[in-house]
Design a protein around this motif. Structure first.
Motif, PDB file in Angstrom:
ATOM      1  N   SER A   1      54.081   3.588 -55.081  1.00  0.00           N
ATOM      2  CA  SER A   1      54.672   2.295 -55.059  1.00  0.00           C
ATOM      3  C   SER A   1      56.204   2.525 -55.151  1.00  0.00           C
ATOM      4  CB  SER A   1      54.236   1.427 -56.233  1.00  0.00           C
ATOM      5  OG  SER A   1      52.813   1.090 -56.295  1.00  0.00           O
TER       6      SER A   1
ATOM      7  N   SER B   1      52.767  -4.056 -55.316  1.00  0.00           N
ATOM      8  CA  SER B   1      52.195  -4.724 -53.961  1.00  0.00           C
ATOM      9  C   SER B   1      52.313  -6.099 -53.970  1.00  0.00           C
ATOM     10  CB  SER B   1      50.777  -4.104 -53.507  1.00  0.00           C
ATOM     11  OG  SER B   1      50.683  -2.767 -53.546  1.00  0.00           O
ATOM     12  N   GLU B   2      51.938  -6.711 -54.650  1.00  0.00           N
ATOM     13  CA  GLU B   2      52.036  -8.193 -54.843  1.00  0.00           C
ATOM     14  C   GLU B   2      53.614  -8.937 -54.984  1.00  0.00           C
ATOM     15  OE1 GLU B   2      49.477 -10.340 -54.034  1.00  0.00           O
ATOM     16  OE2 GLU B   2      48.488  -8.389 -53.777  1.00  0.00           O
TER      17      GLU B   2
ATOM     18  N   THR C   1      56.218  -7.150 -53.694  1.00  0.00           N
ATOM     19  CA  THR C   1      56.757  -6.655 -52.561  1.00  0.00           C
ATOM     20  C   THR C   1      56.364  -7.717 -51.363  1.00  0.00           C
ATOM     21  OG1 THR C   1      56.935  -4.464 -53.068  1.00  0.00           O
ATOM     22  CG2 THR C   1      57.119  -5.181 -51.010  1.00  0.00           C
ATOM     23  N   ARG C   2      55.098  -8.212 -51.399  1.00  0.00           N
ATOM     24  CA  ARG C   2      54.548  -9.057 -50.609  1.00  0.00           C
ATOM     25  C   ARG C   2      55.158 -10.581 -50.771  1.00  0.00           C
ATOM     26  NH1 ARG C   2      49.658  -8.221 -51.239  1.00  0.00           N
ATOM     27  NH2 ARG C   2      49.359  -6.668 -49.630  1.00  0.00           N
ATOM     28  N   TRP C   3      55.329 -10.819 -52.076  1.00  0.00           N
ATOM     29  CA  TRP C   3      56.004 -12.292 -52.566  1.00  0.00           C
ATOM     30  C   TRP C   3      57.488 -12.136 -51.946  1.00  0.00           C
ATOM     31  CZ3 TRP C   3      59.910 -13.435 -56.275  1.00  0.00           C
ATOM     32  CH2 TRP C   3      59.846 -14.649 -56.436  1.00  0.00           C
TER      33      TRP C   3
ATOM     34  N   GLY D   1      56.957 -10.946 -47.498  1.00  0.00           N
ATOM     35  CA  GLY D   1      56.083 -11.421 -46.767  1.00  0.00           C
ATOM     36  C   GLY D   1      55.195 -10.184 -46.438  1.00  0.00           C
ATOM     37  N   SER D   2      54.033 -10.617 -45.791  1.00  0.00           N
ATOM     38  CA  SER D   2      53.048  -9.691 -45.446  1.00  0.00           C
ATOM     39  C   SER D   2      53.197  -8.929 -44.115  1.00  0.00           C
ATOM     40  CB  SER D   2      51.705 -10.527 -45.399  1.00  0.00           C
ATOM     41  OG  SER D   2      51.570 -10.973 -46.417  1.00  0.00           O
ATOM     42  N   PHE D   3      54.286  -9.413 -43.270  1.00  0.00           N
ATOM     43  CA  PHE D   3      54.542  -8.870 -42.032  1.00  0.00           C
ATOM     44  C   PHE D   3      55.360  -7.473 -42.055  1.00  0.00           C
ATOM     45  CE2 PHE D   3      53.918 -13.310 -41.065  1.00  0.00           C
ATOM     46  CZ  PHE D   3      52.972 -13.264 -40.221  1.00  0.00           C
ATOM     47  N   PRO D   4      55.239  -6.304 -41.448  1.00  0.00           N
ATOM     48  CA  PRO D   4      55.965  -5.147 -41.547  1.00  0.00           C
ATOM     49  C   PRO D   4      57.350  -5.342 -41.127  1.00  0.00           C
ATOM     50  CG  PRO D   4      54.480  -5.278 -39.499  1.00  0.00           C
ATOM     51  CD  PRO D   4      53.969  -6.282 -40.581  1.00  0.00           C
TER      52      PRO D   4
ATOM     53  N   GLU E   1      55.627  -1.345 -44.663  1.00  0.00           N
ATOM     54  CA  GLU E   1      54.643  -2.413 -45.181  1.00  0.00           C
ATOM     55  C   GLU E   1      54.149  -2.212 -46.537  1.00  0.00           C
ATOM     56  OE1 GLU E   1      51.570  -2.243 -42.221  1.00  0.00           O
ATOM     57  OE2 GLU E   1      51.498  -0.090 -42.301  1.00  0.00           O
ATOM     58  N   VAL E   2      53.371  -3.256 -47.148  1.00  0.00           N
ATOM     59  CA  VAL E   2      52.945  -3.122 -48.113  1.00  0.00           C
ATOM     60  C   VAL E   2      51.594  -2.296 -48.344  1.00  0.00           C
ATOM     61  CG1 VAL E   2      51.756  -4.695 -49.931  1.00  0.00           C
ATOM     62  CG2 VAL E   2      53.463  -5.590 -48.939  1.00  0.00           C
TER      63      VAL E   2
END
Length: 305
Positions: free
Chosen positions: A43, A108-109, A111-113, A116-119, A217-218
């Motif tokens: 991570s 992970s969550e 970072t996504r927050w 976002g979910s896009f690389p 990416e996540v």
């Protein structure tokens, strides 16, 4: 298969190996000095990659992006050591695995927050783009060659730090007898935080360097973490020299295996079957290598009994 292609793949293997070394060096220091199984190391690799991509996007400077990856990973590493990891030193390895696995999910969550979910994508700087002509007329990526040089420079720097400085002496002493150096007046807590932050910074640097080759990416750290554990098992836990040797062995074995095994099987098999069988066997090669090393050297190539 031409000799030029083989040399190019050897260089690719070296580049992959030194990237793994940057990951594995921090992991082996943390495990060797603290006795801690840190699954969240991947991570911190991801944090470094995202920090580099974000700063490069804001400033357009690749050097600032690398500095940001080091700073962000070291900062988050120090924070989780102070808040979470410090409570795990006296616990068994199962508690360490569960706690650091929880950190993977949190990172992970989070970072996504934030992103976002896009690389995201980190561009190779103009000065390092394109190829360089090596002896023998080999055209090779300037950027990949730079990664090799950076990795080797870090290896030399770590060796000098561990073997020639007072801090390195304390790290080595902490690995061998942490109670004794505590009794001699060394603040173990500060030493552990410094070691953890150093290992995190190396992971972050590795993530930033690789981020210019692949997408950021996540979850990008987990596959690399598995390989980093293979590296430190082969090289010997706690050994920087072992981490470098193990990383280069894994990098060359994986890269050359994926390139050459399908070609070798194609000599006596249908090309489609050769590609399938060769690729499947190539994916197992590093684990076969690990088993072979442990069969003859249970502590790894440079591990102490």
């Amino acid at each position: 298969m031409s000799s030029i292609l083989i040399i190019e793949q050897i260089l690719n293997g070296l580049q992959f190996g030194v990237m793994l070394f940057l990951m594995a060096a921090g992991l082996t220091l943390i495990f060797g000095v603290m006795g801690l199984i840190n699954l969240a190391h991947g991570s911190l690799y991801m944090v470094g990659a995202f920090a580099a991509a974000a700063v490069a996007g804001w400033t357009g400077s690749f050097l600032l992006a690398l500095a940001a990856s080091l700073a962000a990973a070291a900062l988050f590493g120090a924070l989780i050591e102070l808040t979470v990891i410090r409570r795990l030193y006296a616990r068994d390895h199962l508690d360490q695995v569960l706690a650091t696995f929880a950190l993977i999910l949190i990172f992970s969550e989070a970072t996504r927050w934030v992103f976002g979910s896009f690389p995201l994508f980190l561009n190779i700087p103009e000065a390092l783009s394109g190829t360089l002509t090596l002896p023998g007329g080999i055209e090779y990526s300037r950027y990949r060659l730079t990664i090799i040089l950076i990795g080797l420079a870090v290896a030399v720097g770590l060796f000098l730090l561990i073997s020639k400085t007072r801090v390195g002496m304390r790290i080595r002493a902490g690995e061998n007898d942490r109670e004794m150096i505590g009794a001699l007046g060394v603040d173990i807590s500060i030493l552990y935080t410094l070691v953890f932050a150093l290992g995190a910074a190396l992971a972050g640097l590795s993530g930033a360097l690789v981020g210019a080759i692949q997408s950021v990416e996540v979850g990008m750290g987990e596959p690399v973490l598995i390989l980093a554990f293979v590296v430190i098992v082969i090289g010997g836990i706690g050994s920087i020299k072992g981490a470098l040797a193990g990383a280069i062995l894994v990098g060359l074995t994986d890269t050359l295996g994926r390139t050459m095994l399908p070609w070798l099987f194609a000599v006596f098999m249908d090309p489609a079957a050769a590609s399938s069988v060769g690729s499947a066997l190539a994916s197992m090669l590093i684990y076969i290598l690990m088993a072979g090393v442990l069969l003859f050297k249970p502590t790894g190539l440079f591990g102490s009994a």
